[in-house]
Design a protein around this motif. Structure first.
Motif, PDB file in Angstrom:
ATOM      1  N   GLU A  49      13.129  -7.228   2.876  1.00  0.00           N
ATOM      2  CA  GLU A  49      13.059  -7.632   4.282  1.00  0.00           C
ATOM      3  C   GLU A  49      14.366  -8.274   4.737  1.00  0.00           C
ATOM      4  OE1 GLU A  49      10.313 -10.493   7.159  1.00  0.00           O
ATOM      5  OE2 GLU A  49       9.548  -9.817   5.219  1.00  0.00           O
ATOM      6  N   ARG A  61       2.499  -4.803   3.050  1.00  0.00           N
ATOM      7  CA  ARG A  61       3.818  -5.257   3.497  1.00  0.00           C
ATOM      8  C   ARG A  61       4.910  -4.333   2.987  1.00  0.00           C
ATOM      9  NH1 ARG A  61       7.208 -10.408   1.299  1.00  0.00           N
ATOM     10  NH2 ARG A  61       8.792 -10.486   2.924  1.00  0.00           N
ATOM     11  N   TRP A  75      -2.730  -7.062  11.228  1.00  0.00           N
ATOM     12  CA  TRP A  75      -1.484  -6.350  11.506  1.00  0.00           C
ATOM     13  C   TRP A  75      -1.718  -4.960  12.103  1.00  0.00           C
ATOM     14  CZ3 TRP A  75      -3.383  -7.153   6.549  1.00  0.00           C
ATOM     15  CH2 TRP A  75      -3.770  -6.016   5.847  1.00  0.00           C
TER      16      TRP A  75
END
Length: 269
Positions: free
Chosen positions: A195, A222, A257
């Motif tokens: 990330e 993720r 999400w």
């Protein structure tokens, strides 16, 4: 009298700040309750399935199977019952409590607050920053003396990476995390590295960490999202679409999400 003149505007300002919350509590909701929200979601999914078929991304068999499943969920949602009256009473109770919240806040500040306390000067803030830097330097020295394969060193390098990232030094954060990953690989920590690399616009550097993390945790949402994000940043939107569509298919309807993922998919070129 002077205190009253000072505090009255403050109380009025506090009440004004809470007015948007009061308006939100009184505003009628478009989808009231879980049942209506679910039904709205499933209707949107049906419309999306029709669009996918029209543009050729979904064949007839796939469209029919997906439509039947969504329709089944829509029917099940329509049969649910929910206490909307209780929700309305809860909103009214919260509305009544708003003035009490303001009064309690002012009272606590009068008892415990120190309005005469000066704000921190630049020298004081610089001193705090210098102290933090000394602490980080001490942490680095102690880590250098540890066996890099030890659990204590692993936790220390993770902590150091977190601190470096919080201070706006992504390169130093990545270096610390990579040292920890060399001692013991962790998919979650690999996601942190990936990330941060993506934030630095370096998808090529992020992808090896994502791929290795997915080999150990193939269902990690993720990492799967970051995979699509790295593909998009590398100029491969179709690969990103494929990855995110697969993730969306595996995402529960109530996942927090899901809305974000759907929005990112719809924004793809």
């Amino acid at each position: 009298m002077e205190d009253f003149i000072i505090w009255l505007p403050l109380v009025l300002l506090a009440l004004a700040a809470l007015m948007p919350l009061a308006a939100a509590l009184l505003r009628p909701r478009a989808a009231r309750g879980r049942r209506e929200a679910d039904m709205a979601l499933y209707r949107a999914q049906l419309a999306e399935l029709d669009r996918e078929r029209e543009v050729g991304r979904l064949d007839e068999a796939g469209h029919r199977a997906a439509t039947l499943e969504v329709q089944r969920r829509l029917i099940a949602a329509a049969e649910q019952t929910e206490g909307e009256a209780q929700a309305g009473r809860g909103a009214m109770a919260a509305l009544v409590l708003l003035p009490l919240i303001v009064a309690a806040g002012v009272g606590l500040y009068l008892l415990r607050g120190t309005p005469g306390l000066p704000s921190a000067t630049y020298a004081m803030r610089a001193e705090v920053q210098e102290r933090d830097e000394r602490l980080l330097a001490t942490l680095r020295e102690r880590l250098a003396a540890l066996d890099p394969r030890s659990e204590q060193a692993w936790q220390g390098y993770v902590l150091l990476g977190n601190a470096e990232r919080a201070r706006g030094r992504p390169e130093a954060a990545i270096a610390a995390w990579r040292t920890a990953l060399e001692a013991r690989f962790d998919p979650g920590l690999a996601g942190e590295v990936a990330e941060t690399e993506i934030e630095r616009n370096a998808p090529a550097a992020a992808m090896p960490w994502i791929e290795r993390g997915l080999r150990e945790a193939p269902n990690d949402p993720r990492l799967r999202f970051l995979f699509g994000l790295a593909e998009l940043q590398a100029g491969r939107p179709e690969a990103a679409r494929t990855a995110w569509q697969a993730l969306l298919a595996d995402t529960p309807a109530d996942a927090p999400w899901r809305a974000m993922l759907t929005q990112r998919l719809s924004s793809l070129p």
